[in-house]
Structure formats: C-alpha cells, structure tokens
Design a protein around this motif. Structure first.
Motif, PDB file in Angstrom:
ATOM      1  N   VAL A 132       0.861  -1.187   0.066  1.00  0.00           N
ATOM      2  CA  VAL A 132       0.008   0.019   0.032  1.00  0.00           C
ATOM      3  C   VAL A 132       0.690   1.192  -0.089  1.00  0.00           C
ATOM      4  CG1 VAL A 132      -1.561   1.303   1.318  1.00  0.00           C
ATOM      5  CG2 VAL A 132      -1.995  -0.947   1.144  1.00  0.00           C
ATOM      6  N   LEU A 133       1.848   1.343   0.959  1.00  0.00           N
ATOM      7  CA  LEU A 133       2.743   2.461   1.001  1.00  0.00           C
ATOM      8  C   LEU A 133       3.505   2.678  -0.128  1.00  0.00           C
ATOM      9  CD1 LEU A 133       3.977   2.151   4.482  1.00  0.00           C
ATOM     10  CD2 LEU A 133       2.216   3.563   3.575  1.00  0.00           C
ATOM     11  N   ASN A 134       3.765   1.996  -0.982  1.00  0.00           N
ATOM     12  CA  ASN A 134       4.614   2.044  -2.473  1.00  0.00           C
ATOM     13  C   ASN A 134       3.692   2.816  -3.439  1.00  0.00           C
ATOM     14  OD1 ASN A 134       5.522   0.379  -5.253  1.00  0.00           O
ATOM     15  ND2 ASN A 134       7.152   1.490  -3.969  1.00  0.00           N
ATOM     16  N   LYS A 135       2.675   2.683  -3.109  1.00  0.00           N
ATOM     17  CA  LYS A 135       1.578   3.306  -4.139  1.00  0.00           C
ATOM     18  C   LYS A 135       1.618   4.846  -3.931  1.00  0.00           C
ATOM     19  CE  LYS A 135      -0.226  -0.456  -6.040  1.00  0.00           C
ATOM     20  NZ  LYS A 135       0.034  -0.673  -7.481  1.00  0.00           N
ATOM     21  N   PHE A 136       2.082   5.425  -2.796  1.00  0.00           N
ATOM     22  CA  PHE A 136       2.086   6.636  -2.355  1.00  0.00           C
ATOM     23  C   PHE A 136       3.379   7.233  -2.266  1.00  0.00           C
ATOM     24  CE2 PHE A 136      -1.867   5.586   0.147  1.00  0.00           C
ATOM     25  CZ  PHE A 136      -2.733   6.613  -0.593  1.00  0.00           C
ATOM     26  N   MET A 137       4.250   6.265  -1.883  1.00  0.00           N
ATOM     27  CA  MET A 137       5.692   6.659  -1.953  1.00  0.00           C
ATOM     28  C   MET A 137       6.877   5.896  -2.947  1.00  0.00           C
ATOM     29  SD  MET A 137       5.811   6.161   2.292  1.00  0.00           S
ATOM     30  CE  MET A 137       4.685   7.015   3.034  1.00  0.00           C
ATOM     31  N   PRO A 158       0.509   5.217   6.988  1.00  0.00           N
ATOM     32  CA  PRO A 158       0.454   3.627   7.312  1.00  0.00           C
ATOM     33  C   PRO A 158      -0.797   3.585   8.080  1.00  0.00           C
ATOM     34  CG  PRO A 158       2.713   4.821   7.976  1.00  0.00           C
ATOM     35  CD  PRO A 158       1.715   5.928   7.232  1.00  0.00           C
ATOM     36  N   GLN A 159      -1.623   4.658   8.391  1.00  0.00           N
ATOM     37  CA  GLN A 159      -2.975   4.294   9.051  1.00  0.00           C
ATOM     38  C   GLN A 159      -3.995   3.862   7.976  1.00  0.00           C
ATOM     39  OE1 GLN A 159      -2.123   7.963  11.993  1.00  0.00           O
ATOM     40  NE2 GLN A 159      -4.155   7.181  12.424  1.00  0.00           N
ATOM     41  N   ILE A 160      -3.821   4.259   6.713  1.00  0.00           N
ATOM     42  CA  ILE A 160      -4.539   3.749   5.845  1.00  0.00           C
ATOM     43  C   ILE A 160      -4.443   2.343   5.457  1.00  0.00           C
ATOM     44  CG2 ILE A 160      -4.962   3.800   3.256  1.00  0.00           C
ATOM     45  CD1 ILE A 160      -3.482   6.753   3.197  1.00  0.00           C
ATOM     46  N   VAL A 161      -3.323   1.695   5.884  1.00  0.00           N
ATOM     47  CA  VAL A 161      -2.959   0.111   5.821  1.00  0.00           C
ATOM     48  C   VAL A 161      -4.055  -0.427   6.330  1.00  0.00           C
ATOM     49  CG1 VAL A 161      -1.494  -1.441   5.771  1.00  0.00           C
ATOM     50  CG2 VAL A 161      -0.769   0.594   5.207  1.00  0.00           C
ATOM     51  N   TYR A 162      -4.404  -0.399   7.782  1.00  0.00           N
ATOM     52  CA  TYR A 162      -5.261  -1.048   8.426  1.00  0.00           C
ATOM     53  C   TYR A 162      -6.507  -1.246   8.050  1.00  0.00           C
ATOM     54  CZ  TYR A 162      -5.089   2.914  11.839  1.00  0.00           C
ATOM     55  OH  TYR A 162      -5.182   3.873  12.522  1.00  0.00           O
ATOM     56  N   TYR A 163      -7.039  -0.311   7.632  1.00  0.00           N
ATOM     57  CA  TYR A 163      -8.408  -0.265   6.977  1.00  0.00           C
ATOM     58  C   TYR A 163      -8.554  -1.341   5.837  1.00  0.00           C
ATOM     59  CZ  TYR A 163      -9.568   3.551   9.992  1.00  0.00           C
ATOM     60  OH  TYR A 163      -9.588   4.184  11.077  1.00  0.00           O
ATOM     61  N   ILE A 164      -7.668  -1.225   4.727  1.00  0.00           N
ATOM     62  CA  ILE A 164      -7.518  -2.069   3.848  1.00  0.00           C
ATOM     63  C   ILE A 164      -7.369  -3.569   4.379  1.00  0.00           C
ATOM     64  CG2 ILE A 164      -6.202  -2.561   1.708  1.00  0.00           C
ATOM     65  CD1 ILE A 164      -5.777   0.505   1.216  1.00  0.00           C
ATOM     66  N   SER A 165      -6.489  -3.664   5.196  1.00  0.00           N
ATOM     67  CA  SER A 165      -6.123  -5.010   5.503  1.00  0.00           C
ATOM     68  C   SER A 165      -7.354  -5.736   6.449  1.00  0.00           C
ATOM     69  CB  SER A 165      -4.796  -4.989   6.621  1.00  0.00           C
ATOM     70  OG  SER A 165      -4.576  -6.089   7.029  1.00  0.00           O
ATOM     71  N   ALA A 166      -8.061  -4.935   7.219  1.00  0.00           N
ATOM     72  CA  ALA A 166      -9.281  -5.458   7.801  1.00  0.00           C
ATOM     73  C   ALA A 166     -10.315  -5.939   6.679  1.00  0.00           C
ATOM     74  CB  ALA A 166      -9.902  -4.160   8.692  1.00  0.00           C
ATOM     75  N   TYR A 167     -10.455  -4.955   5.691  1.00  0.00           N
ATOM     76  CA  TYR A 167     -11.415  -5.749   4.639  1.00  0.00           C
ATOM     77  C   TYR A 167     -10.990  -6.781   4.128  1.00  0.00           C
ATOM     78  CZ  TYR A 167     -14.610  -5.167   0.875  1.00  0.00           C
ATOM     79  OH  TYR A 167     -15.956  -5.606   0.131  1.00  0.00           O
TER      80      TYR A 167
END
Length: 491
Positions: free
Chosen positions: A57-62, A233-242
């Motif tokens: 996920v972070l690589n998409k932004f960074m 990094p907080q975006i990640v856990y919403y995607i991970s939860a889904y």
C-alpha cells in the motif's frame, strides 16, 4: 508520486513531504492523485502478512521508496508488536473490533510511529538532508509515548514532546515522563492539547523560530498526523481489515463495510476516508466524539465552531477542539481548492468558526455522534456483559456512538469498530466502569482489572511501576519555544 499543499500549489516528493512534516505555507501535504486498488490487489492481499500489505500500500504513495525498502522497514517495525499488529475480533452482536493496540505503547499510534522513524531516516538520505532532525510533537496522550518510543536513540535525531499537564491519564503521563533515550525530551504544559498543538504549529510556520532552530543545526519535522509519513501507514489497516473479512468469508469482495472510529484530531478516520477514495468498499464512516463534540456538529450542521467550553474527560486523547486533519478533508470536499482551504483556516484563526455547504459535507459519506461520560461508562459495562470484552474509554465512545447510529438508522451493513487503546492504559476508569469500585492507584487498578477480566496484563505496565521519572518539567504554553531551544542545546 508528488505532493501538494492544502493551502497552496507545490510539488514535492514523498520523501521531502515526510522530512518537512508541514508545508512552508502552513498547509498539510496531500498526494496529487490517489492510487486505486482492484479486486486483483485484494486477491494478492489474502496471501500477504501485515508487513507485506503495508509495503504494498505504501509503495503506491511513496514510489521514491522501493517495495523492498518498505518491506524491510515494516517487518522491523511490526516485529515489536505482541502477535498480529491489527487483528479483527468478531463480537456477539455481529460487529467486529479492529484491535490496534498490540504495539509497544498499547495504543493505535504504534501502527504508524514504529514505522515513521525508518521512513524519516531513509527520507533524509534520499533528499540529501545535512542538518539533524528535530521531531516536535504535541500530544493529547498516546502520540507522545508512541513517538518517544519510536524515535528514542535514532541517529541524528532529537525528539521533544509536549503534553497537557492535567489532560492525560496517570498511566499515559507515566509512560511519557519515564521514557528513556539519550535524544528524548518531554515537558508538560500549563494548558490543554489545543494550546500545545497551536504553539507547535506556530513554531513550524514561524520564520524566526525555524531560523533559530536551524542555527542550532536542526531541521524541523513532525510525528503528529499532520506528517504524511505518519498518516499514510494508518490507511493500511483499513484495507487489511477488509481483506481479512473477505478472506474469512464474513463478506464477499465488493460488499460495503462501515467503520466507527473514535476521533479527536481526525487523522485516524481520515485514513479510512482515503482508503475509500482508493476503492475500498466503504459504506458509512461513523465519526465518534466525546463531549468535545466539535466534529459531530461539523458533520451534522456544516459548521465548525471552536468557541465553546472545553471539557476534560475520561477519554483524554479525544479532548481536542482544533482537529488539524479536518483541513485535508476540506481540501477534498472543495474540489481541491487551496484558496478555499486557506480562507477557511484564516476564518477559524480569526473568528474561531467557519461554515461549509452542508451538501458538500454530506457527499463525503460521514455520519457522526457523541457520547457523554455517563453513556461512555454505561457502554463499557454493558459491552463487557454482552461480549465479555473490556473497552478502553475511547473505544467505549465509539461503541456507544455506533449503538446510537444503529438504533437511529437500522443500517445492517457490517461494521468494524476501531479499538484504539488497551484498557490497561486507563485501568482506573475501566475498572470503575465495570465494578463501581474506584482504585486510586493505577497499578493496583491494573491488577484488579486483570483479576476481573482475565485480559492479559502487559509486561510494559508492570515495568512502569518501578521506572524513575526522568522528565519532570512543566512549562507555560507561552514558553514552549524557549523550552525547545533549551532542550536542543542540552542546557
């Protein structure tokens, strides 16, 4: 990917945005575009552990960081967690609890602040930064400890944390004032979190302050969620939860999910909004506040008014009236109009209030509510009786607001409640809510809470009992900058 400011056009890399923390015009960095995720991406997530998901996920932004770099940082960061970093727990009532408090400081801030030091250190090298880094933090309780723990003894870095003297729990205070590390500095301030946050932001945007700090050999950066490296990094856990819900068969890909999030500075729920913009099938984002319900009024009325009484509550990390990250939402709801945002921020500074077209607010997909102290305590008790699950006060606010939302709407969309702290960070209040017996000593309260709930008592709490106070300073809110200079000159 390049980043621009919410208050004026610019174009900087992800690494530069992370190093800077805040834009030169006082605005917050946001990506020029948002990446999107497909079903194929979610199929890939099912085979990934949490660090791999974070790196993807972070690589998409960074994109100036490689997937390999980000994977290494994420594995190091999340190796400090007790088990899975962000496990989902299904409750008796059919809702789900996303537990974000299995890190070293027992709060959701660990999800980003164990990773941020790696990102800042790497970003400094990528941008050719020569000065040392000064991390300046205002905290309402949990960010401070998580940032101190993440940045302690990081090379060429000093970190200074300010917290409201009477505005955090005893356990939160002890976690900060006992912090070890050769490069850490902590001070209480005579004021509330908004006072601390305003003073810190004034330093970031004050040319004289920046010059004085630079003369000492430092460049400023932030560990608050105004820093994109903390928010992403907080975006990640919403995607991970889904992804976990799909993988477990609780939902099928494409089914919508609601998220209920206890909110103060608005960073946590904003991350969920960004996940939605990236294609996550989100129904409603339910913003839960305590009696400092400025966000509730904003979403229900389109009016953001901080000229109101400030309350100290049992959920201190939400005792905030100036929610910094709301600026990023204004940027999106205005069609990315930086002049509109700058105007609203000026109105807030001058008049302590601004209004926005309610239709634009509604289009963002938020619902909002608040819980007072009595409702929070009652929810803590009832939730344990129903689910055999102990809530910290912030998560209890979220559970109370979700209950009200469900009763008012009948919305049967699956809901994930975001649990932001361990009950052991607030043992006196949780134990009192469950038993009507108040234990003054936080460590005795923690033991009693363990005996009552059988929830494992973290070793970090037990160690805290014998840790010496290393940071006794208390400063006036008008003296924060002087304290900064004192700390970095090691006087």
């Amino acid at each position: 990917m390049l980043y621009t400011s919410t208050r004026g056009k610019c174009a900087v890399s992800a690494a530069q945005a992370i190093v800077n923390g805040i834009a030169a015009d006082g605005g917050l960095y946001v990506p020029e575009t948002f990446p999107t995720f497909t079903k194929e991406d979610f199929d890939r997530f099912s085979a990934m552990d949490y660090p791999a998901r974070a790196a993807f996920v972070l690589n998409k932004f960074m994109d100036d960081f490689s997937v390999e770099e980000l994977t290494e940082y994420a594995r190091k960061a999340y190796s400090r967690f007790d088990g899975e970093p962000a496990p989902l727990c299904k409750l008796q009532d059919g809702s789900f609890m996303l537990e974000l408090w299995h890190g070293p400081t027992l709060a959701f801030k660990d999800m980003a602040l164990t990773l941020l030091p790696y990102l800042i250190t790497a970003a400094r090298k990528k941008t050719g930064a020569k000065d040392k880094t000064l991390i300046l933090v205002a905290t309402s309780g949990d960010t401070g400890k998580a940032a101190l723990e993440g940045f302690k003894d990081v090379e060429d870095t000093e970190i200074i944390v300010f917290f409201p003297d009477q505005g955090v729990s005893k356990m939160q205070r002890l976690q900060m004032v006992t912090q070890t590390g050769s490069n850490v500095h902590v001070a209480a301030i005579k004021g509330n979190f908004d006072d601390a946050q305003s003073a810190v932001k004034a330093i970031f945007t004050g040319s004289d302050c920046i010059k004085a700090i630079k003369e000492k050999g430092y460049s400023l950066s932030s560990a608050n969620s105004i820093n994109w490296g903390r928010l992403a990094p907080q975006i990640v856990y919403y995607i991970s939860a889904y992804a976990d819900l799909v993988e477990s068969g609780e939902i099928e890909y494409g089914d919508k999910v609601n998220f209920t999030v206890p909110s103060g500075n608005f960073g946590n729920i904003l991350a969920a909004y960004y996940a939605k913009k990236m294609g996550l099938p989100v129904g409603r984002l339910i913003c839960a506040s305590n009696v400092n319900n400025v966000l509730t009024d904003f979403f229900n009325e389109g009016r953001y008014d901080i000229d109101r009484e400030f309350f100290k509550t049992k959920s201190p990390s939400m005792d905030i009236l100036i929610s910094s990250n709301l600026e990023r939402l204004l940027f999106e709801m205005s069609g990315r109009d930086e002049k509109f945002v700058a105007r609203k921020m000026a109105e807030l500074k001058e008049n302590k209030v601004y209004s926005v077209d309610k239709k634009k607010v509604d289009a963002c997909g938020f619902a909002a509510g608040f819980a007072d102290e009595d409702e929070t305590r009652e929810t803590t008790f009832n939730f344990f009786e129903l689910n055999d699950y102990a809530l910290d006060p912030h998560t209890a606010v979220a559970a109370a607001v979700y209950s009200d939302y469900l009763a008012g709407t009948g919305d049967e969309t699956p809901c994930v409640i975001v649990s932001t702290a361990s009950p052991y960070k607030f043992p006196q209040d949780v134990y009192f809510a469950l038993t009507d017996d108040y234990e003054e000593d936080p460590f005795k309260a923690a033991v009693k809470l363990f005996e009552y709930t059988a929830l494992e008592l973290p070793q970090s709490i037990e160690k805290l009992k014998t840790s010496p106070v290393l940071h006794p300073d208390v400063v006036g809110k008008e003296d924060i900058f002087d304290a900064v200079i004192k700390f970095i000159t090691k006087e």
